[in-house]
Design a protein around this motif. Sequence first.
Motif, PDB file in Angstrom:
ATOM      1  N   PRO A   8     -15.655  54.342  37.672  1.00 17.37           N
ATOM      2  CA  PRO A   8     -14.212  54.056  37.705  1.00 17.37           C
ATOM      3  C   PRO A   8     -13.781  53.571  39.086  1.00 17.37           C
ATOM      4  O   PRO A   8     -14.435  53.838  40.093  1.00 17.37           O
ATOM      5  CB  PRO A   8     -13.574  55.402  37.368  1.00 17.37           C
ATOM      6  N   VAL A   9     -12.673  52.842  39.123  1.00 22.74           N
ATOM      7  CA  VAL A   9     -12.108  52.346  40.373  1.00 22.74           C
ATOM      8  C   VAL A   9     -10.882  53.200  40.682  1.00 22.74           C
ATOM      9  O   VAL A   9      -9.956  53.282  39.868  1.00 22.74           O
ATOM     10  CB  VAL A   9     -11.695  50.865  40.250  1.00 22.74           C
ATOM     11  N   ALA A  10     -10.876  53.829  41.854  1.00 22.63           N
ATOM     12  CA  ALA A  10      -9.741  54.668  42.243  1.00 22.63           C
ATOM     13  C   ALA A  10      -8.587  53.793  42.718  1.00 22.63           C
ATOM     14  O   ALA A  10      -8.792  52.836  43.466  1.00 22.63           O
ATOM     15  CB  ALA A  10     -10.153  55.640  43.342  1.00 22.63           C
ATOM     16  N   ILE A  11      -7.381  54.126  42.287  1.00 17.51           N
ATOM     17  CA  ILE A  11      -6.190  53.387  42.713  1.00 17.51           C
ATOM     18  C   ILE A  11      -5.655  54.064  43.969  1.00 17.51           C
ATOM     19  O   ILE A  11      -5.281  55.238  43.935  1.00 17.51           O
ATOM     20  CB  ILE A  11      -5.126  53.383  41.604  1.00 17.51           C
ATOM     21  N   PRO A  12      -5.603  53.368  45.113  1.00 16.32           N
ATOM     22  CA  PRO A  12      -5.120  53.974  46.354  1.00 16.32           C
ATOM     23  C   PRO A  12      -3.622  54.294  46.294  1.00 16.32           C
ATOM     24  O   PRO A  12      -2.889  53.761  45.458  1.00 16.32           O
ATOM     25  CB  PRO A  12      -5.391  52.904  47.418  1.00 16.32           C
ATOM     26  N   ASP A  13      -3.182  55.170  47.189  1.00 17.56           N
ATOM     27  CA  ASP A  13      -1.762  55.512  47.273  1.00 17.56           C
ATOM     28  C   ASP A  13      -0.963  54.295  47.723  1.00 17.56           C
ATOM     29  O   ASP A  13      -1.410  53.526  48.559  1.00 17.56           O
ATOM     30  CB  ASP A  13      -1.542  56.665  48.260  1.00 17.56           C
ATOM     31  N   ARG A  22      -3.614  41.312  28.574  1.00 15.17           N
ATOM     32  CA  ARG A  22      -4.863  40.909  29.228  1.00 15.17           C
ATOM     33  C   ARG A  22      -4.645  40.387  30.650  1.00 15.17           C
ATOM     34  O   ARG A  22      -5.450  39.643  31.182  1.00 15.17           O
ATOM     35  CB  ARG A  22      -5.606  39.849  28.405  1.00 15.17           C
ATOM     36  N   LYS A  23      -3.539  40.754  31.275  1.00 11.83           N
ATOM     37  CA  LYS A  23      -3.250  40.324  32.647  1.00 11.83           C
ATOM     38  C   LYS A  23      -3.060  41.559  33.516  1.00 11.83           C
ATOM     39  O   LYS A  23      -2.196  42.388  33.240  1.00 11.83           O
ATOM     40  CB  LYS A  23      -2.011  39.453  32.684  1.00 11.83           C
ATOM     41  N   LEU A  24      -3.876  41.666  34.570  1.00 10.61           N
ATOM     42  CA  LEU A  24      -3.798  42.784  35.499  1.00 10.61           C
ATOM     43  C   LEU A  24      -3.008  42.348  36.725  1.00 10.61           C
ATOM     44  O   LEU A  24      -3.324  41.329  37.341  1.00 10.61           O
ATOM     45  CB  LEU A  24      -5.204  43.233  35.920  1.00 10.61           C
ATOM     46  N   SER A  25      -1.976  43.112  37.073  1.00 13.88           N
ATOM     47  CA  SER A  25      -1.168  42.828  38.262  1.00 13.88           C
ATOM     48  C   SER A  25      -1.252  44.018  39.203  1.00 13.88           C
ATOM     49  O   SER A  25      -1.113  45.169  38.779  1.00 13.88           O
ATOM     50  CB  SER A  25       0.293  42.595  37.881  1.00 13.88           C
ATOM     51  N   VAL A  26      -1.483  43.735  40.481  1.00 16.54           N
ATOM     52  CA  VAL A  26      -1.628  44.769  41.494  1.00 16.54           C
ATOM     53  C   VAL A  26      -0.663  44.463  42.626  1.00 16.54           C
ATOM     54  O   VAL A  26      -0.653  43.342  43.151  1.00 16.54           O
ATOM     55  CB  VAL A  26      -3.085  44.811  42.023  1.00 16.54           C
ATOM     56  N   LYS A  27       0.166  45.442  43.008  1.00 15.14           N
ATOM     57  CA  LYS A  27       1.093  45.283  44.131  1.00 15.14           C
ATOM     58  C   LYS A  27       0.796  46.364  45.153  1.00 15.14           C
ATOM     59  O   LYS A  27       0.667  47.533  44.816  1.00 15.14           O
ATOM     60  CB  LYS A  27       2.542  45.417  43.662  1.00 15.14           C
ATOM     61  N   GLY A  28       0.692  45.937  46.413  1.00 13.61           N
ATOM     62  CA  GLY A  28       0.399  46.870  47.487  1.00 13.61           C
ATOM     63  C   GLY A  28       1.149  46.500  48.746  1.00 13.61           C
ATOM     64  O   GLY A  28       1.981  45.583  48.749  1.00 13.61           O
ATOM     65  N   LYS A  30       0.205  44.902  51.415  1.00 10.91           N
ATOM     66  CA  LYS A  30      -0.073  43.573  51.974  1.00 10.91           C
ATOM     67  C   LYS A  30       0.344  42.426  51.073  1.00 10.91           C
ATOM     68  O   LYS A  30       0.351  41.285  51.495  1.00 10.91           O
ATOM     69  CB  LYS A  30      -1.567  43.450  52.284  1.00 10.91           C
ATOM     70  N   GLY A  31       0.653  42.706  49.807  1.00 10.40           N
ATOM     71  CA  GLY A  31       1.050  41.643  48.889  1.00 10.40           C
ATOM     72  C   GLY A  31       0.728  42.009  47.458  1.00 10.40           C
ATOM     73  O   GLY A  31       0.453  43.164  47.142  1.00 10.40           O
ATOM     74  N   ASP A  32       0.773  41.000  46.597  1.00 11.30           N
ATOM     75  CA  ASP A  32       0.471  41.248  45.197  1.00 11.30           C
ATOM     76  C   ASP A  32      -0.478  40.177  44.658  1.00 11.30           C
ATOM     77  O   ASP A  32      -0.443  39.031  45.076  1.00 11.30           O
ATOM     78  CB  ASP A  32       1.739  41.331  44.356  1.00 11.30           C
ATOM     79  N   LEU A  33      -1.342  40.609  43.731  1.00 10.29           N
ATOM     80  CA  LEU A  33      -2.329  39.748  43.105  1.00 10.29           C
ATOM     81  C   LEU A  33      -2.285  39.958  41.599  1.00 10.29           C
ATOM     82  O   LEU A  33      -1.925  41.032  41.124  1.00 10.29           O
ATOM     83  CB  LEU A  33      -3.748  40.081  43.600  1.00 10.29           C
ATOM     84  N   SER A  34      -2.665  38.928  40.861  1.00 12.27           N
ATOM     85  CA  SER A  34      -2.780  39.069  39.410  1.00 12.27           C
ATOM     86  C   SER A  34      -3.975  38.264  38.933  1.00 12.27           C
ATOM     87  O   SER A  34      -4.369  37.270  39.546  1.00 12.27           O
ATOM     88  CB  SER A  34      -1.502  38.608  38.715  1.00 12.27           C
ATOM     89  N   ARG A  35      -4.557  38.715  37.828  1.00 15.31           N
ATOM     90  CA  ARG A  35      -5.754  38.083  37.289  1.00 15.31           C
ATOM     91  C   ARG A  35      -5.804  38.349  35.791  1.00 15.31           C
ATOM     92  O   ARG A  35      -5.475  39.435  35.335  1.00 15.31           O
ATOM     93  CB  ARG A  35      -6.991  38.662  37.965  1.00 15.31           C
ATOM     94  N   SER A  36      -6.239  37.340  35.044  1.00 15.91           N
ATOM     95  CA  SER A  36      -6.422  37.550  33.610  1.00 15.91           C
ATOM     96  C   SER A  36      -7.819  38.151  33.394  1.00 15.91           C
ATOM     97  O   SER A  36      -8.779  37.778  34.064  1.00 15.91           O
ATOM     98  CB  SER A  36      -6.268  36.242  32.845  1.00 15.91           C
ATOM     99  N   THR A  69     -15.926  44.878  39.671  1.00 19.86           N
ATOM    100  CA  THR A  69     -15.947  44.425  41.059  1.00 19.86           C
ATOM    101  C   THR A  69     -14.711  43.601  41.392  1.00 19.86           C
ATOM    102  O   THR A  69     -14.135  43.742  42.480  1.00 19.86           O
ATOM    103  CB  THR A  69     -17.225  43.608  41.320  1.00 19.86           C
ATOM    104  N   LEU A  70     -14.269  42.743  40.474  1.00 21.17           N
ATOM    105  CA  LEU A  70     -13.062  41.953  40.710  1.00 21.17           C
ATOM    106  C   LEU A  70     -11.834  42.845  40.855  1.00 21.17           C
ATOM    107  O   LEU A  70     -10.982  42.621  41.724  1.00 21.17           O
ATOM    108  CB  LEU A  70     -12.856  40.944  39.574  1.00 21.17           C
ATOM    109  N   VAL A  71     -11.739  43.888  40.024  1.00 20.38           N
ATOM    110  CA  VAL A  71     -10.609  44.828  40.105  1.00 20.38           C
ATOM    111  C   VAL A  71     -10.662  45.593  41.423  1.00 20.38           C
ATOM    112  O   VAL A  71      -9.638  45.770  42.098  1.00 20.38           O
ATOM    113  CB  VAL A  71     -10.620  45.779  38.890  1.00 20.38           C
ATOM    114  N   ALA A  72     -11.852  46.041  41.830  1.00 22.74           N
ATOM    115  CA  ALA A  72     -11.993  46.766  43.095  1.00 22.74           C
ATOM    116  C   ALA A  72     -11.616  45.883  44.281  1.00 22.74           C
ATOM    117  O   ALA A  72     -10.975  46.337  45.233  1.00 22.74           O
ATOM    118  CB  ALA A  72     -13.424  47.278  43.246  1.00 22.74           C
ATOM    119  N   ASN A  73     -11.992  44.596  44.233  1.00 26.79           N
ATOM    120  CA  ASN A  73     -11.635  43.663  45.311  1.00 26.79           C
ATOM    121  C   ASN A  73     -10.128  43.431  45.364  1.00 26.79           C
ATOM    122  O   ASN A  73      -9.560  43.263  46.444  1.00 26.79           O
ATOM    123  CB  ASN A  73     -12.364  42.337  45.136  1.00 26.79           C
TER     124      ASN A  73
END
Length: 177
Positions: A8-13, A22-28, A30-36, A69-73
């Motif tokens: 599993p990939v741990a989600i940081p605080d 089917r679209k993953l969006s990550v906001k942190g 430093k910025g935000d990224l999204s990937r299908s 690996t893509l999600v962890a990156n």
Amino acid sequence: MSRVGKRPVAIPDGVKVSYQDRKLSVKGPKGDLSRSINHDVELDIKDSRIYVTVSEGVKGTAMQGLTRTLVANMLKGVTKGFERVLEIIGVGYRVEMKSDVLTFALGYSHPVVFKLPGGITALVDKSKVTLSGIDKELLGATAAKIRAFRSPEPYKGKGIKYAEEHIRRKVGKTGAK
């Protein structure tokens, strides 16, 4: 069978993750990224962890490790970011930066002008160019494109190389005896 994909990939605080259609969006910070996400794998988000599971088929098991690996990156990029250092070696080889445009003098009859893509920043220090950004894939592609302007050659080692790269040198001509 992927061993990497099962972890599993741990989600940081301080990071917000959403997965819809089917679209993953990550906001942190430093910025935000999204990937299908590929249809052969599925993401499960629970207990501040992301699990990558296989739907069905052989292609799903092949995509499991890549997707993990893509999600962890993505998670590492929005929290810490990524950095790539390029070195310019050669007499008269230099680089200048004005706003988001890099101008290289690489021994050609003309200067090589390169505009940085959005999301990538550069710091120029004499013969070193430090590229940084939150998207690892875009950062690697940008660094490879800059390196391709003048790849390092094996006789004198002149050109643009990655900082951690080692150039295997060849012996030149032996000359008259």
